[in-house]
Write a protein that holds these residues in place. Structure first.
Motif, PDB file in Angstrom:
ATOM      1  N   GLY A 246      68.202  20.009  -4.146  1.00 52.06           N
ATOM      2  CA  GLY A 246      67.621  18.690  -3.952  1.00 52.06           C
ATOM      3  C   GLY A 246      66.573  18.202  -4.926  1.00 52.06           C
ATOM      4  O   GLY A 246      66.170  17.037  -4.837  1.00 52.06           O
ATOM      5  N   THR A 247      66.091  19.018  -5.885  1.00 53.56           N
ATOM      6  CA  THR A 247      65.030  18.521  -6.760  1.00 53.56           C
ATOM      7  C   THR A 247      65.551  17.452  -7.722  1.00 53.56           C
ATOM      8  O   THR A 247      66.725  17.462  -8.123  1.00 53.56           O
ATOM      9  N   LYS A 248      64.680  16.528  -8.122  1.00 55.28           N
ATOM     10  CA  LYS A 248      65.057  15.466  -9.044  1.00 55.28           C
ATOM     11  C   LYS A 248      65.139  16.023 -10.460  1.00 55.28           C
ATOM     12  O   LYS A 248      64.271  16.781 -10.896  1.00 55.28           O
ATOM     13  N   ILE A 249      66.178  15.613 -11.184  1.00 55.10           N
ATOM     14  CA  ILE A 249      66.381  16.087 -12.552  1.00 55.10           C
ATOM     15  C   ILE A 249      65.902  15.008 -13.516  1.00 55.10           C
ATOM     16  O   ILE A 249      66.428  13.894 -13.536  1.00 55.10           O
ATOM     17  N   VAL A 250      64.891  15.335 -14.316  1.00 59.41           N
ATOM     18  CA  VAL A 250      64.344  14.404 -15.305  1.00 59.41           C
ATOM     19  C   VAL A 250      65.252  14.414 -16.527  1.00 59.41           C
ATOM     20  O   VAL A 250      65.628  15.487 -17.019  1.00 59.41           O
ATOM     21  N   PRO A 251      65.645  13.250 -17.035  1.00 55.80           N
ATOM     22  CA  PRO A 251      66.511  13.227 -18.228  1.00 55.80           C
ATOM     23  C   PRO A 251      65.879  13.980 -19.392  1.00 55.80           C
ATOM     24  O   PRO A 251      64.652  13.947 -19.592  1.00 55.80           O
ATOM     25  N   PRO A 252      66.672  14.685 -20.176  1.00 53.16           N
ATOM     26  CA  PRO A 252      66.129  15.480 -21.302  1.00 53.16           C
ATOM     27  C   PRO A 252      65.329  14.654 -22.298  1.00 53.16           C
ATOM     28  O   PRO A 252      64.330  15.154 -22.855  1.00 53.16           O
ATOM     29  N   SER A 253      65.718  13.398 -22.536  1.00 50.53           N
ATOM     30  CA  SER A 253      65.000  12.578 -23.521  1.00 50.53           C
ATOM     31  C   SER A 253      63.586  12.254 -23.072  1.00 50.53           C
ATOM     32  O   SER A 253      62.727  11.944 -23.909  1.00 50.53           O
ATOM     33  N   GLU A 254      63.311  12.317 -21.772  1.00 45.85           N
ATOM     34  CA  GLU A 254      61.949  12.076 -21.284  1.00 45.85           C
ATOM     35  C   GLU A 254      61.086  13.327 -21.424  1.00 45.85           C
ATOM     36  O   GLU A 254      59.854  13.223 -21.475  1.00 45.85           O
ATOM     37  N   VAL A 255      61.703  14.472 -21.482  1.00 50.22           N
ATOM     38  CA  VAL A 255      60.957  15.721 -21.679  1.00 50.22           C
ATOM     39  C   VAL A 255      60.725  15.958 -23.171  1.00 50.22           C
ATOM     40  O   VAL A 255      59.635  16.355 -23.593  1.00 50.22           O
ATOM     41  N   MET A 256      61.750  15.703 -23.982  1.00 54.04           N
ATOM     42  CA  MET A 256      61.681  15.874 -25.441  1.00 54.04           C
ATOM     43  C   MET A 256      62.057  14.542 -26.081  1.00 54.04           C
ATOM     44  O   MET A 256      63.239  14.181 -26.128  1.00 54.04           O
ATOM     45  N   PRO A 257      61.080  13.791 -26.588  1.00 55.74           N
ATOM     46  CA  PRO A 257      61.365  12.442 -27.119  1.00 55.74           C
ATOM     47  C   PRO A 257      62.343  12.412 -28.280  1.00 55.74           C
ATOM     48  O   PRO A 257      62.966  11.377 -28.534  1.00 55.74           O
ATOM     49  N   ASP A 258      62.527  13.531 -29.002  1.00 55.93           N
ATOM     50  CA  ASP A 258      63.436  13.513 -30.148  1.00 55.93           C
ATOM     51  C   ASP A 258      64.899  13.652 -29.740  1.00 55.93           C
ATOM     52  O   ASP A 258      65.786  13.635 -30.600  1.00 55.93           O
ATOM     53  N   ILE A 259      65.190  13.797 -28.456  1.00 56.45           N
ATOM     54  CA  ILE A 259      66.570  13.894 -27.986  1.00 56.45           C
ATOM     55  C   ILE A 259      67.130  12.488 -27.782  1.00 56.45           C
ATOM     56  O   ILE A 259      66.531  11.674 -27.073  1.00 56.45           O
ATOM     57  N   PRO A 260      68.257  12.154 -28.382  1.00 54.63           N
ATOM     58  CA  PRO A 260      68.828  10.810 -28.209  1.00 54.63           C
ATOM     59  C   PRO A 260      69.202  10.541 -26.756  1.00 54.63           C
ATOM     60  O   PRO A 260      69.649  11.440 -26.033  1.00 54.63           O
ATOM     61  N   LYS A 261      69.032   9.308 -26.324  1.00 54.96           N
ATOM     62  CA  LYS A 261      69.369   8.949 -24.954  1.00 54.96           C
ATOM     63  C   LYS A 261      70.862   9.074 -24.692  1.00 54.96           C
ATOM     64  O   LYS A 261      71.288   9.255 -23.549  1.00 54.96           O
ATOM     65  N   GLU A 262      71.685   8.963 -25.767  1.00 55.00           N
ATOM     66  CA  GLU A 262      73.124   9.108 -25.579  1.00 55.00           C
ATOM     67  C   GLU A 262      73.488  10.496 -25.047  1.00 55.00           C
ATOM     68  O   GLU A 262      74.526  10.657 -24.396  1.00 55.00           O
ATOM     69  N   LEU A 263      72.629  11.465 -25.321  1.00 54.21           N
ATOM     70  CA  LEU A 263      72.902  12.818 -24.835  1.00 54.21           C
ATOM     71  C   LEU A 263      72.548  12.965 -23.365  1.00 54.21           C
ATOM     72  O   LEU A 263      73.083  13.849 -22.683  1.00 54.21           O
ATOM     73  N   ASP A 264      71.649  12.126 -22.870  1.00 53.54           N
ATOM     74  CA  ASP A 264      71.267  12.190 -21.450  1.00 53.54           C
ATOM     75  C   ASP A 264      72.484  12.033 -20.546  1.00 53.54           C
ATOM     76  O   ASP A 264      72.617  12.738 -19.530  1.00 53.54           O
ATOM     77  N   ALA A 265      73.378  11.103 -20.908  1.00 50.93           N
ATOM     78  CA  ALA A 265      74.535  10.837 -20.056  1.00 50.93           C
ATOM     79  C   ALA A 265      75.424  12.064 -19.917  1.00 50.93           C
ATOM     80  O   ALA A 265      75.940  12.358 -18.824  1.00 50.93           O
ATOM     81  N   ILE A 266      75.599  12.834 -21.002  1.00 49.41           N
ATOM     82  CA  ILE A 266      76.441  14.032 -20.950  1.00 49.41           C
ATOM     83  C   ILE A 266      75.792  15.098 -20.075  1.00 49.41           C
ATOM     84  O   ILE A 266      76.453  15.715 -19.218  1.00 49.41           O
ATOM     85  N   VAL A 267      74.496  15.310 -20.261  1.00 49.47           N
ATOM     86  CA  VAL A 267      73.804  16.356 -19.508  1.00 49.47           C
ATOM     87  C   VAL A 267      73.783  16.020 -18.023  1.00 49.47           C
ATOM     88  O   VAL A 267      74.078  16.861 -17.161  1.00 49.47           O
ATOM     89  N   LEU A 268      73.427  14.795 -17.691  1.00 48.65           N
ATOM     90  CA  LEU A 268      73.302  14.417 -16.279  1.00 48.65           C
ATOM     91  C   LEU A 268      74.657  14.373 -15.575  1.00 48.65           C
ATOM     92  O   LEU A 268      74.736  14.639 -14.371  1.00 48.65           O
ATOM     93  N   LYS A 269      75.719  14.049 -16.294  1.00 48.79           N
ATOM     94  CA  LYS A 269      77.045  14.081 -15.674  1.00 48.79           C
ATOM     95  C   LYS A 269      77.458  15.507 -15.353  1.00 48.79           C
ATOM     96  O   LYS A 269      78.095  15.771 -14.317  1.00 48.79           O
ATOM     97  N   ALA A 270      77.125  16.455 -16.220  1.00 45.89           N
ATOM     98  CA  ALA A 270      77.425  17.852 -15.924  1.00 45.89           C
ATOM     99  C   ALA A 270      76.597  18.367 -14.755  1.00 45.89           C
ATOM    100  O   ALA A 270      77.030  19.275 -14.033  1.00 45.89           O
ATOM    101  N   LEU A 271      75.404  17.758 -14.527  1.00 41.70           N
ATOM    102  CA  LEU A 271      74.493  18.211 -13.469  1.00 41.70           C
ATOM    103  C   LEU A 271      74.556  17.321 -12.223  1.00 41.70           C
ATOM    104  O   LEU A 271      73.639  17.359 -11.390  1.00 41.70           O
ATOM    105  N   ALA A 272      75.613  16.552 -12.071  1.00 40.34           N
ATOM    106  CA  ALA A 272      75.744  15.708 -10.869  1.00 40.34           C
ATOM    107  C   ALA A 272      75.810  16.586  -9.630  1.00 40.34           C
ATOM    108  O   ALA A 272      76.532  17.594  -9.598  1.00 40.34           O
ATOM    109  N   ARG A 273      75.056  16.206  -8.585  1.00 42.36           N
ATOM    110  CA  ARG A 273      75.017  17.017  -7.365  1.00 42.36           C
ATOM    111  C   ARG A 273      76.379  16.995  -6.655  1.00 42.36           C
ATOM    112  O   ARG A 273      76.796  17.994  -6.085  1.00 42.36           O
TER     113      ARG A 273
END
Length: 481
Positions: A246-273
């Protein structure tokens, strides 16, 4: 797999047909060793032997689970999956022999980069996960030799089970807790197997699983590789499982600003609950990452990954090169004997070709020494003179002897009696006069220093007659009429 530095101080333990060089790690079910397999004519191979822990050898459930790992992985043949070579037991100790991956696991690789204040390029991080996804997709679609789908689920996708080789290859390992149809050991419903911090929500709740559970685990590994932070790990196992669910997953680009936001969609889709919202297959994860690399124009080939690994672990690799070689080549004695005989024959041929006379026992006078091939070992090469008399062209000069009384042949060294020359350049003398013509070739000279041939008239089997040397007289002029 899981290489360590150098091979000094290795205590070799013989285990069946393998030599256990050193212990690499201890897992939940077995101890892992770097091993060596030897065979005839110098054959040798480095591999990994995983041996079931002694206290589990009496537990039938763990034995079947351990053997299932080898049986399942034996059906998998893919560049991104470590291969299984052998499965069996030695005196009741069960083991699995598998491929040795010379490299490092993703977990220690991330720690190493942090310790040395290095940054793993974003493209290489994507390459590691994309190749791991390729291996995972091959496992999910594996079939038995008869064509039956195995419906395999790894259930333990974690940073320790994704290896990165120094050659740029990525390998998925450890199917010890894998779930597959037709396996001997069956998991009781509600039983949790695997590492808690990398489980899917349905796995943490003890629900039935499918291959999409592994995609969630791979997404967790990817998130931590990108952000250098643990995603679900907490102080206790219960807290960790609650975070997975149940914990909230913070997008990677908010943790590391040098990560492109386009990569957030791939990571979060793999981590869908909800598993229905994840990628339908691990192959889709691989394709999504490859497309991202192309769009971002990132260099992320296995060659780039190999260069980074060799640079990051340059000190360890240099130490391994300087360390004692762990493998010793053993040759077949028959092969060694043949090699020695060939070397001796070659040495004998070199001696004969160099003109040096090999040491031998003396032979009786008048008996030519013979080489093994039947030719004279000491006789020089004979050539035909235009006059029809054989002469030696290369024989060395024999020691000079005193010429008979009344002969003027003492002006040149001779090999035997008067009129027999040991060298082709010595002028021939006849009747005490010196010829002004070109030097006559030696007649019948042997250059061996042996006793001269007997005089004419000897019985059959004796040396041939010598033709006396004569100085040609000029032709008479015709009388005038």
């Amino acid at each position: 797999m899981w290489p360590r530095r150098g091979y000094r101080g290795v205590d070799v333990e013989t285990f069946g047909r393998y030599e256990l060089l050193r212990k690499i790690a201890i897992g939940g079910m077995g101890a892992v060793y770097l091993a060596r397999q030897k065979g005839p004519v110098g054959f040798q191979k480095l591999l990994v032997v995983k041996r079931l822990l002694p206290h589990l050898s009496e537990d039938d459930e763990f034995i079947e689970m351990f053997l299932d790992e080898g049986r399942i992985a034996a059906h998998l043949n893919h560049p991104n999956i470590a291969q299984i070579y052998d499965l069996g037991d030695v005196d009741g100790q069960y083991f699995i022999a598998m491929e040795y991956v010379h490299g490092e696991a993703v977990g220690p690789l991330g720690l190493r980069a942090q310790q040395r204040k290095l940054t793993i390029p974003l493209g290489l991080k994507c390459r590691i996960i994309a190749d791991a996804a390729a291996g995972l997709d091959a496992a999910h679609n594996a079939r038995s030799p008869s064509g039956r789908k195995l419906a395999l689920i790894h259930r333990d996708v974690s940073p320790q089970n994704v290896l990165v080789g120094y050659n740029g290859g990525v390998k998925l390992i450890d199917f010890g807790v894998a779930k597959a149809s037709g396996k001997f050991s069956q998991t009781v419903v509600g039983t949790i197997k695997g590492k808690h911090a990398y489980m899917s929500p349905e796995q943490a709740r003890g629900e039935p699983l499918d291959h999409r559970s592994d995609i969630f685990g791979l997404g967790t590994v990817f998130y931590e590789l990108l952000t250098h932070q643990r995603l679900f790990k907490r102080d206790t196992e219960i807290a960790t499982l609650k975070a997975v669910v149940g914990t909230k997953i913070v997008p990677p680009s908010e943790v590391m600003p040098d990560i492109p936001k386009e990569l957030d969609a791939i990571v979060l889709k793999a981590l869908a609950r909800k598993r229905e919202e994840r990628f339908a297959s691990a192959g889709e994860v691989q394709l999504a990452l490859d497309e991202f690399l192309v769009q971002q124009k990132l260099h992320a080939t296995p060659a780039h990954l190999a260069a980074f690994m060799q640079d990051t672990y340059s000190e360890e690799l240099e130490e391994e090169r300087l360390a004692a070689e762990p493998t010793v080549i053993h040759y077949d004695p028959r092969l060694a004997a043949r090699q020695q005989a060939a070397a001796a024959a070659a040495a004998a041929g070199d001696t004969a070709g160099s003109g040096q006379r090999p040491t031998a026992r003396p032979t009786p006078a008048g008996t030519p020494a013979r080489k093994p091939g039947g030719s004279s070992a000491s006789a020089p090469a004979m050539v035909k003179d235009p006059s029809g008399v054989s002469a030696s062209s290369t024989s060395p000069m024999a020691p000079a002897r005193r010429a008979p009384t009344g002969s003027s042949a003492a002006t040149a060294p001779v090999a035997g009696r008067s009129g027999t020359s040991g060298g082709s350049a010595a002028p021939a003398r006849s009747g005490g006069s010196t010829s002004s013509a070109a030097p006559m070739p030696a007649k019948g000279g042997t250059g061996s220093g042996r006793a001269p041939s007997p005089p004419p008239g000897r019985t059959a089997g004796s040396a041939p007659k010598r033709v006396p040397t004569r100085t040609p007289e000029p032709p008479e002029e015709p009388e005038e009429p």
